[in-house]
Design a protein around this motif. Sequence first.
Motif, PDB file in Angstrom:
ATOM      1  N   ARG A 159       0.827  -1.209   0.000  1.00  0.00           N
ATOM      2  CA  ARG A 159       0.000   0.000   0.000  1.00  0.00           C
ATOM      3  C   ARG A 159       0.865   1.264   0.000  1.00  0.00           C
ATOM      4  NH1 ARG A 159      -5.396   1.229   2.130  1.00  0.00           N
ATOM      5  NH2 ARG A 159      -5.516   3.278   3.094  1.00  0.00           N
ATOM      6  N   HIS A 197       2.660   1.681  -3.221  1.00  0.00           N
ATOM      7  CA  HIS A 197       1.772   2.249  -4.249  1.00  0.00           C
ATOM      8  C   HIS A 197       1.716   3.771  -4.130  1.00  0.00           C
ATOM      9  CE1 HIS A 197      -1.510   2.931  -6.971  1.00  0.00           C
ATOM     10  NE2 HIS A 197      -2.292   3.365  -5.996  1.00  0.00           N
ATOM     11  N   ILE A 246       2.842   6.328  -7.284  1.00  0.00           N
ATOM     12  CA  ILE A 246       1.999   7.316  -7.972  1.00  0.00           C
ATOM     13  C   ILE A 246       2.843   8.519  -8.393  1.00  0.00           C
ATOM     14  CG2 ILE A 246       0.092   8.961  -7.676  1.00  0.00           C
ATOM     15  CD1 ILE A 246      -1.223   6.892  -5.766  1.00  0.00           C
ATOM     16  N   GLU A 289       3.317   2.258 -12.508  1.00  0.00           N
ATOM     17  CA  GLU A 289       2.114   1.472 -12.258  1.00  0.00           C
ATOM     18  C   GLU A 289       2.516   0.283 -11.392  1.00  0.00           C
ATOM     19  OE1 GLU A 289      -0.535   0.956 -15.671  1.00  0.00           O
ATOM     20  OE2 GLU A 289      -0.698  -1.162 -15.083  1.00  0.00           O
ATOM     21  N   ARG A 329      -7.145  -1.762  -1.901  1.00  0.00           N
ATOM     22  CA  ARG A 329      -8.070  -0.728  -1.419  1.00  0.00           C
ATOM     23  C   ARG A 329      -7.524   0.675  -1.700  1.00  0.00           C
ATOM     24  NH1 ARG A 329     -12.119  -1.795   2.036  1.00  0.00           N
ATOM     25  NH2 ARG A 329     -11.798   0.216   3.041  1.00  0.00           N
ATOM     26  N   ALA A 330      -6.212   0.796  -1.742  1.00  0.00           N
ATOM     27  CA  ALA A 330      -5.599   2.100  -2.042  1.00  0.00           C
ATOM     28  C   ALA A 330      -5.477   2.344  -3.542  1.00  0.00           C
ATOM     29  CB  ALA A 330      -4.225   2.197  -1.391  1.00  0.00           C
ATOM     30  N   GLY A 331      -5.874   1.357  -4.356  1.00  0.00           N
ATOM     31  CA  GLY A 331      -5.931   1.595  -5.790  1.00  0.00           C
ATOM     32  C   GLY A 331      -4.802   1.018  -6.620  1.00  0.00           C
ATOM     33  N   ARG A 353      -3.088  -1.671  -8.986  1.00  0.00           N
ATOM     34  CA  ARG A 353      -3.684  -2.625  -9.921  1.00  0.00           C
ATOM     35  C   ARG A 353      -3.678  -4.028  -9.303  1.00  0.00           C
ATOM     36  NH1 ARG A 353      -4.822   1.152 -12.132  1.00  0.00           N
ATOM     37  NH2 ARG A 353      -4.291   2.065 -14.141  1.00  0.00           N
ATOM     38  N   ARG A 356      -5.307  13.434  -8.237  1.00  0.00           N
ATOM     39  CA  ARG A 356      -4.329  12.340  -8.139  1.00  0.00           C
ATOM     40  C   ARG A 356      -3.445  12.508  -6.898  1.00  0.00           C
ATOM     41  NH1 ARG A 356      -1.603   8.965 -12.178  1.00  0.00           N
ATOM     42  NH2 ARG A 356       0.566   8.578 -11.641  1.00  0.00           N
ATOM     43  N   HIS A 403      -5.364  11.992  -3.775  1.00  0.00           N
ATOM     44  CA  HIS A 403      -5.540  10.560  -3.491  1.00  0.00           C
ATOM     45  C   HIS A 403      -4.314   9.990  -2.785  1.00  0.00           C
ATOM     46  CE1 HIS A 403      -6.555   6.377  -3.804  1.00  0.00           C
ATOM     47  NE2 HIS A 403      -5.537   6.135  -4.600  1.00  0.00           N
ATOM     48  N   GLN A 404      -3.135  10.391  -3.243  1.00  0.00           N
ATOM     49  CA  GLN A 404      -1.895   9.938  -2.586  1.00  0.00           C
ATOM     50  C   GLN A 404      -1.917  10.289  -1.102  1.00  0.00           C
ATOM     51  OE1 GLN A 404       1.293  11.678  -5.012  1.00  0.00           O
ATOM     52  NE2 GLN A 404       2.553   9.929  -4.458  1.00  0.00           N
ATOM     53  N   ILE A 436      -4.542   8.176   1.018  1.00  0.00           N
ATOM     54  CA  ILE A 436      -4.172   6.792   1.366  1.00  0.00           C
ATOM     55  C   ILE A 436      -3.610   6.744   2.785  1.00  0.00           C
ATOM     56  CG2 ILE A 436      -2.591   4.885   0.832  1.00  0.00           C
ATOM     57  CD1 ILE A 436      -2.802   5.714  -2.151  1.00  0.00           C
ATOM     58  N   ALA A 441      -4.418   6.429 -10.814  1.00  0.00           N
ATOM     59  CA  ALA A 441      -3.675   6.229  -9.561  1.00  0.00           C
ATOM     60  C   ALA A 441      -4.479   5.428  -8.540  1.00  0.00           C
ATOM     61  CB  ALA A 441      -3.280   7.573  -8.957  1.00  0.00           C
ATOM     62  N   GLY A 442      -5.729   5.076  -8.894  1.00  0.00           N
ATOM     63  CA  GLY A 442      -6.475   4.173  -8.026  1.00  0.00           C
ATOM     64  C   GLY A 442      -7.536   4.812  -7.151  1.00  0.00           C
ATOM     65  N   ALA A 443      -7.833   6.110  -7.360  1.00  0.00           N
ATOM     66  CA  ALA A 443      -8.973   6.690  -6.627  1.00  0.00           C
ATOM     67  C   ALA A 443     -10.247   5.985  -7.104  1.00  0.00           C
ATOM     68  CB  ALA A 443      -9.057   8.195  -6.880  1.00  0.00           C
ATOM     69  N   ARG A 444     -11.234   5.899  -6.204  1.00  0.00           N
ATOM     70  CA  ARG A 444     -12.523   5.310  -6.591  1.00  0.00           C
ATOM     71  C   ARG A 444     -13.161   6.184  -7.666  1.00  0.00           C
ATOM     72  NH1 ARG A 444     -11.059   1.817  -4.134  1.00  0.00           N
ATOM     73  NH2 ARG A 444     -11.710   0.810  -2.210  1.00  0.00           N
TER      74      ARG A 444
END
Lengths: 393, 393
Positions: free
Chosen positions: A32, A35, A39, A44, A58-60, A62, B32, B35-36, B39, B59-62
């Motif tokens: 986590r 990740h 970013i 990735e 959960r933190a996004g 892949r 982005r 979001h970092q 987390i 970057a994995g945000a919902r």
Amino acid sequence: MNSGTLPSEAFPAGAPTTSAVVGMIGGGQLARMTHQAAIGLGIELVVLTADGNDPAIRAGARHHPGHPDDIEALIGLAERCDVVTLDHELVPNAHLRALVAAGYAVRPGPEALRLAQDKAFARRALGDAGFAVPAFAEVARGDVAAVDRFAKRCGWPLVLKSSTGGYDGRGVEVIRDQTALQSSALARSADPWLIEEHVPIAHELAVLVARRPSGWWAAYPVIETTQHDGICRELVMPADVPPEVSDRVTALAISIANGLDTTGVLAVEFFVATDGRVLVNELATRPHNSGHATIEATVTSQFENHLRAVLDWPLGDTRLCSPAAAMVNLIGGDEPIDPGRLAVALQEPAVHAHLYGKTFSRGRKLGHLTALASNSADALALARSAARSLVVR
Amino acid sequence: MNSGTLPSEAFPAGAPTTSAVVGMIGGGQLARMTHQAAIGLGIELVVLTADGNDPAIRAGARHHPGHPDDIEALIGLAERCDVVTLDHELVPNAHLRALVAAGYAVRPGPEALRLAQDKAFARRALGDAGFAVPAFAEVARGDVAAVDRFAKRCGWPLVLKSSTGGYDGRGVEVIRDQTALQSSALARSADPWLIEEHVPIAHELAVLVARRPSGWWAAYPVIETTQHDGICRELVMPADVPPEVSDRVTALAISIANGLDTTGVLAVEFFVATDGRVLVNELATRPHNSGHATIEATVTSQFENHLRAVLDWPLGDTRLCSPAAAMVNLIGGDEPIDPGRLAVALQEPAVHAHLYGKTFSRGRKLGHLTALASNSADALALARSAARSLVVR
């Protein structure tokens, strides 16, 4: 301090600006926080885990669904990535050797990872290379006589460790005497066992060294950790030990990283015994709990430098950017931790929070708090006070 | 420095440790980087955007799919979240007023956001509140006579700005004389227009103030920006201006935040004119390009403090943790930027990279580099040199 260029390809118009794709086996809090670092670097991060609710997913990060003991899943991950690295050691070493044989980049490599997977192997490797380690012996299941011989040489109590699969204190037992030995795990389980002298500890120190395949390395300032039941509870950085001790463990950690050819972050845990001996305890070939304060307390975090190291990119500055820092782990206990109280914990502006998005259970690491201050005692007091405010009473 | 407790609910065993859910309208680089920061705080960031390839989603945000001008989508987002905030201003103010009327928390609120959406409104509000702003007038499409009257008073050249919808220099034109006026956008487009004196600039400064609904605020050290074609190109922090100038713009920015009741991060851009006047230029009621160096250069980044502010949580320390920092934007130009060269840019250990995962196009902000050093000149030289190494020649 660092140098070296990587080949680059012309950037195709229309393609997203991804700098690299890194695969990580395991999706826990280390993945986590990796990740989070990825970013910024435009990397990735693809995480192999069977559980889509893991902290990194959960933190996004892949998600590459699969079990770490499934070679097909591992190959699938490696196919997607420039390099494969690890958030934990619970992956068959033979599978990693197969990936390397098939031409995939795995960093740390299987030999280095074995140092973290197999405590007896690590002790032998370190001892053979001339590093001081606690007195130890390998014993088979039920071989009480061998333990007895060891105890005659080193005295009671002694420490019984499962050679493989133990972490956060699991698989570690302090055996006080022969009676305790009879009812110990040695008598019950078929694991290969390691017995060790019980070192009277003055300080537990950790040194993190990020190292690239090309050999460049960068070491972090020395960390002092406080363990309880084998779990890291607290740490301060820099460690409050004489400079000759700091210098010695730093030099030892760098020698170990170079001598054992590790890549990525290597965490070397040391015992400073009350009799002054400096002994290498355990190794972890990945970002490590002892390095969590590097996120705020050093110029470049262990997570960012782990990514840079496994990609053979130049390493970032590992120096402190605060005079001192302390970290307290948030561990599930008798009283639950309420994330809704985070605002209270953050009342002290020098406190930084990291919640891992995990479900609560006893003994589980749910997050950590880091505090920065002008000295380690103040930092520790701030971090402890903030951690207490999260507990529901 | 901060205080206040939030109500907390007992933490149910088995529930993941999410501290809060924040909705953000827009999924660009600001989302982005937010979001970092989210987390670490255990905050789930839900981003409303129509484009699943936006930087924050990558970057994995919902992802909450939808257009910012679709009220149903906005309500859907608000339903999922504890508070709704924004990554850009391109959302109908009436929609935000409707959300507030329906009982949802929107921070900044519609009135504060209007300061960033409508330049004429902001100029009036600032002028009415007694803040010095450049001389200005509002003109209708094609009203060349009104511009002429303004020019007689303030002289040529003058600046023509679209009142709404302009950003990164779009909708801003410097008009040298009457001839240029005839062929300007004023003659072509139905936008409401703002004309302003062309201020001879000695320094462009920015002050960021994070402010909570409960009124607590924290201001960042003053930043000096370098703009070109209306786009921020570079910045240094702290600004190299006399302390009386720093103190003055800081006090002004705090007064504006309090006076206009902003929540979240407010960025106040100032002109220091060659004649010594200190004028408020523009406002942004969200994290801002001028604050990107806060990620590494201050104890708490603007992104983390924006989240903490909109949640009415205590604010983190805004002080510098490096003597000086500089940032250079990576902007798509004639020569493409190659993310594969990132490793080269990172050879200097004091350089930090942020790639936004965007596709390349001319004039687009693709990322930024920040360098830390003992003074701003050295930091700027490091950041510029690193940025040059990413360009394919």
